[in-house]
Scaffold this motif. Sequence first.
Motif, PDB file in Angstrom:
ATOM      1  N   UNK A  96       0.838  -1.199   0.000  1.00  7.81           N
ATOM      2  CA  UNK A  96       0.000   0.000   0.000  1.00  7.81           C
ATOM      3  C   UNK A  96       0.874   1.251   0.000  1.00  7.81           C
ATOM      4  N   UNK A  97       0.743   2.079  -1.053  1.00  9.53           N
ATOM      5  CA  UNK A  97       1.479   3.338  -1.148  1.00  9.53           C
ATOM      6  C   UNK A  97       0.545   4.401  -1.726  1.00  9.53           C
ATOM      7  N   UNK A  98       0.926   5.641  -1.539  1.00  2.35           N
ATOM      8  CA  UNK A  98       0.118   6.731  -2.096  1.00  2.35           C
ATOM      9  C   UNK A  98       0.262   6.811  -3.608  1.00  2.35           C
ATOM     10  N   UNK A  99       1.491   6.613  -4.083  1.00  5.34           N
ATOM     11  CA  UNK A  99       1.783   6.758  -5.506  1.00  5.34           C
ATOM     12  C   UNK A  99       2.808   5.698  -5.904  1.00  5.34           C
ATOM     13  N   UNK A 100       2.786   5.270  -7.155  1.00  8.83           N
ATOM     14  CA  UNK A 100       3.726   4.242  -7.605  1.00  8.83           C
ATOM     15  C   UNK A 100       5.175   4.657  -7.378  1.00  8.83           C
ATOM     16  N   UNK A 101       5.438   5.942  -7.411  1.00 10.02           N
ATOM     17  CA  UNK A 101       6.813   6.403  -7.185  1.00 10.02           C
ATOM     18  C   UNK A 101       7.275   6.141  -5.762  1.00 10.02           C
ATOM     19  N   UNK A 102       6.321   5.914  -4.826  1.00 13.10           N
ATOM     20  CA  UNK A 102       6.674   5.637  -3.436  1.00 13.10           C
ATOM     21  C   UNK A 102       6.911   4.155  -3.179  1.00 13.10           C
ATOM     22  N   UNK A 103       6.757   3.333  -4.195  1.00 14.46           N
ATOM     23  CA  UNK A 103       6.861   1.874  -4.018  1.00 14.46           C
ATOM     24  C   UNK A 103       8.335   1.451  -4.004  1.00 14.46           C
ATOM     25  N   UNK A 104       8.968   1.631  -2.864  1.00 14.97           N
ATOM     26  CA  UNK A 104      10.379   1.284  -2.698  1.00 14.97           C
ATOM     27  C   UNK A 104      10.550  -0.231  -2.804  1.00 14.97           C
ATOM     28  N   UNK A 105      11.609  -0.642  -3.458  1.00 13.39           N
ATOM     29  CA  UNK A 105      11.972  -2.065  -3.608  1.00 13.39           C
ATOM     30  C   UNK A 105      10.915  -2.859  -4.377  1.00 13.39           C
ATOM     31  N   UNK A 106      10.068  -2.166  -5.142  1.00 11.06           N
ATOM     32  CA  UNK A 106       8.995  -2.883  -5.840  1.00 11.06           C
ATOM     33  C   UNK A 106       9.549  -3.861  -6.875  1.00 11.06           C
ATOM     34  N   UNK A 107      10.599  -3.465  -7.577  1.00 14.54           N
ATOM     35  CA  UNK A 107      11.172  -4.373  -8.574  1.00 14.54           C
ATOM     36  C   UNK A 107      11.672  -5.662  -7.927  1.00 14.54           C
ATOM     37  N   UNK A 108      12.275  -5.533  -6.746  1.00 13.77           N
ATOM     38  CA  UNK A 108      12.734  -6.724  -6.036  1.00 13.77           C
ATOM     39  C   UNK A 108      11.556  -7.598  -5.613  1.00 13.77           C
ATOM     40  N   UNK A 109      10.500  -6.969  -5.127  1.00 12.20           N
ATOM     41  CA  UNK A 109       9.307  -7.727  -4.744  1.00 12.20           C
ATOM     42  C   UNK A 109       8.725  -8.477  -5.937  1.00 12.20           C
ATOM     43  N   UNK A 110       8.685  -7.804  -7.073  1.00 14.76           N
ATOM     44  CA  UNK A 110       8.120  -8.433  -8.271  1.00 14.76           C
ATOM     45  C   UNK A 110       8.960  -9.640  -8.692  1.00 14.76           C
ATOM     46  N   UNK A 111      10.285  -9.503  -8.642  1.00 11.25           N
ATOM     47  CA  UNK A 111      11.154 -10.618  -9.008  1.00 11.25           C
ATOM     48  C   UNK A 111      11.011 -11.776  -8.019  1.00 11.25           C
ATOM     49  N   UNK A 112      10.913 -11.453  -6.739  1.00 13.22           N
ATOM     50  CA  UNK A 112      10.732 -12.492  -5.728  1.00 13.22           C
ATOM     51  C   UNK A 112       9.397 -13.207  -5.908  1.00 13.22           C
ATOM     52  N   UNK A 113       8.347 -12.428  -6.199  1.00 17.42           N
ATOM     53  CA  UNK A 113       7.034 -13.030  -6.408  1.00 17.42           C
ATOM     54  C   UNK A 113       7.069 -14.003  -7.574  1.00 17.42           C
ATOM     55  N   UNK A 145       9.068 -17.182  -6.484  1.00 14.57           N
ATOM     56  CA  UNK A 145       8.500 -18.004  -5.417  1.00 14.57           C
ATOM     57  C   UNK A 145       7.061 -18.419  -5.675  1.00 14.57           C
ATOM     58  N   UNK A 146       6.514 -18.015  -6.815  1.00 17.89           N
ATOM     59  CA  UNK A 146       5.136 -18.379  -7.104  1.00 17.89           C
ATOM     60  C   UNK A 146       4.141 -17.669  -6.215  1.00 17.89           C
ATOM     61  N   UNK A 147       4.352 -16.384  -6.013  1.00 17.70           N
ATOM     62  CA  UNK A 147       3.500 -15.590  -5.125  1.00 17.70           C
ATOM     63  C   UNK A 147       2.668 -14.599  -5.930  1.00 17.70           C
ATOM     64  N   UNK A 148       1.702 -14.003  -5.284  1.00 14.36           N
ATOM     65  CA  UNK A 148       0.903 -12.927  -5.874  1.00 14.36           C
ATOM     66  C   UNK A 148       1.350 -11.605  -5.274  1.00 14.36           C
ATOM     67  N   UNK A 149       1.434 -10.583  -6.095  1.00 16.76           N
ATOM     68  CA  UNK A 149       1.850  -9.260  -5.638  1.00 16.76           C
ATOM     69  C   UNK A 149       0.826  -8.235  -6.103  1.00 16.76           C
ATOM     70  N   UNK A 150       0.269  -7.492  -5.142  1.00 15.88           N
ATOM     71  CA  UNK A 150      -0.714  -6.447  -5.450  1.00 15.88           C
ATOM     72  C   UNK A 150      -0.158  -5.101  -4.993  1.00 15.88           C
ATOM     73  N   UNK A 151      -0.049  -4.165  -5.894  1.00 18.27           N
ATOM     74  CA  UNK A 151       0.347  -2.802  -5.560  1.00 18.27           C
ATOM     75  C   UNK A 151      -0.921  -1.962  -5.475  1.00 18.27           C
ATOM     76  N   UNK A 152      -1.230  -1.467  -4.295  1.00 16.38           N
ATOM     77  CA  UNK A 152      -2.456  -0.698  -4.050  1.00 16.38           C
ATOM     78  C   UNK A 152      -2.062   0.757  -3.852  1.00 16.38           C
ATOM     79  N   UNK A 153      -2.542   1.651  -4.718  1.00  8.51           N
ATOM     80  CA  UNK A 153      -2.159   3.055  -4.666  1.00  8.51           C
ATOM     81  C   UNK A 153      -3.370   3.927  -4.403  1.00  8.51           C
ATOM     82  N   UNK A 154      -3.086   5.178  -4.042  1.00 15.65           N
ATOM     83  CA  UNK A 154      -4.159   6.138  -3.830  1.00 15.65           C
ATOM     84  C   UNK A 154      -4.051   6.805  -2.478  1.00 15.65           C
ATOM     85  N   UNK A 155      -4.816   7.878  -2.240  1.00 16.31           N
ATOM     86  CA  UNK A 155      -4.781   8.587  -0.956  1.00 16.31           C
ATOM     87  C   UNK A 155      -5.346   7.719   0.164  1.00 16.31           C
TER      88      UNK A 155
END
Length: 448
Positions: free
Chosen positions: A360-377, A380-390
């Motif tokens: 959960x972040x306000x904006x995609x630019x605030x998604x620190x380490x997102x690329x690493x999370x995506x690669x790990x997902x 490891x066969x995981x699901x990754x949801x990026x939830x943005x907005x105020x």
Amino acid sequence: MTTVQQSPPTPAATGIRPKVVARTGLYALLAANVAAVTYFAADAGFGSNALIVLARFAGLYGALFMAFQLLLVARLPWLDRRIGMDRLTNWHRWTGFGLLWTLVGHVVFIAFGYADLAGTMDPVNQLVNLAETAEGVLRAVVALVLILVIGGASARWARRRLAYETWHFIHLYTYVAVVLAFTHQVAIGTTFTASGAATAYWYGVWGVALGSVVLGRFVLPLWRNWRHQLRVSEVVPESDNVVSVHITGRDLDKMPAQAGQFFLWRFLTRDRWWQANPFSLSAAPDGLRLRLTAKAAGDGSAGLRHIKPGTRVFAEGPYGAFTALHRTRTDALLIAGGVGVTPIRALMEDLTGHAIVVYRVRDERDAVLYDELRDLAHAKGAELHLVTGPPVPDRLAPRELAALVPDIAERDVFLCGPPPMMNAVLGTLRELDVPKPQIHFERFSLAG
């Protein structure tokens, strides 16, 4: 959203939960010592004045609470890994209020009891007379004043207004109060001197309490830092206000750190050596290096990007119960908010079974380490949801979170983020009937 093939599940954790074992052990230890104190007090005799008897019991229980407080903040690894520093610190705080009231009761009952024996109605004069004539009483009065000051500084309204360094400096006087209270007990404590067994018991109580503090807060950190010789190897900017610091050292494969834990880090430069900042590991320890990732939220974290490679590091820890040790289910849900993603990202490496990560972040630019999370997902066969907005409307309200994770009640939930977001998500989890033993979180703001 990234969704890939589910990895083979692993068995859920079985047996009694480590947190329950540690918590039950602490309760049993306190209850056993309350019983022992009561026995030795009764064995010493009650006397004829009820107020003085009450004063004696209040003072003895106050001494026991003081010793128990020291144990709670000794940072012993066995307790910390199972309960967590935040909860131990909270128990320490509430025990402190019990200590405060028992010591105040001790003084009040003593003053009125001796006034009753003297046939006067002037308890204050009796207390002054005791302080002037009885050995150890003046030291006890000074100890009580220190406890009152420390208790006032720990009240919620005062704690919010004090800088951490000021609050911590005031709390150092606790050790002065402990020494003064102990010497008072040795000097005139009827129960302390009533029998050899009572004397040995109280020396044992204080020895264990103070020994635990020395071991957990001094000996272990000094030993680990001498053994591992930590140094900064690389400083990597992750965004305009987030930086990762890579740390190497000797024999890091023997450091008992786990994904999800944090250290109190001191970077030994001329202007930073005295600052200890709590930062979580942002990658699972691999035996070769440690990594922390921090957002610039103050002078301590903002200055990390200016640290030079080769800088010596003094690290206290690892601390925290936010680890896979507390798994109760095969599958997991990891919820991160902002830079709270750092322990979540580390945990993601360590967890087995199917995982769903909600970031959960306000904006995609605030998604620190997102690329690493995506690669790990993906790996490891995981699901990754990026939830943005105020923050409003809440993107992680019960209906929204249940839509993302339909089987949420069957998963362990690991949660880390800013306090308002964590409080909101904890409310959502309650509404979705997620069992409390399956919810794992740690309030890292208490780590100092």
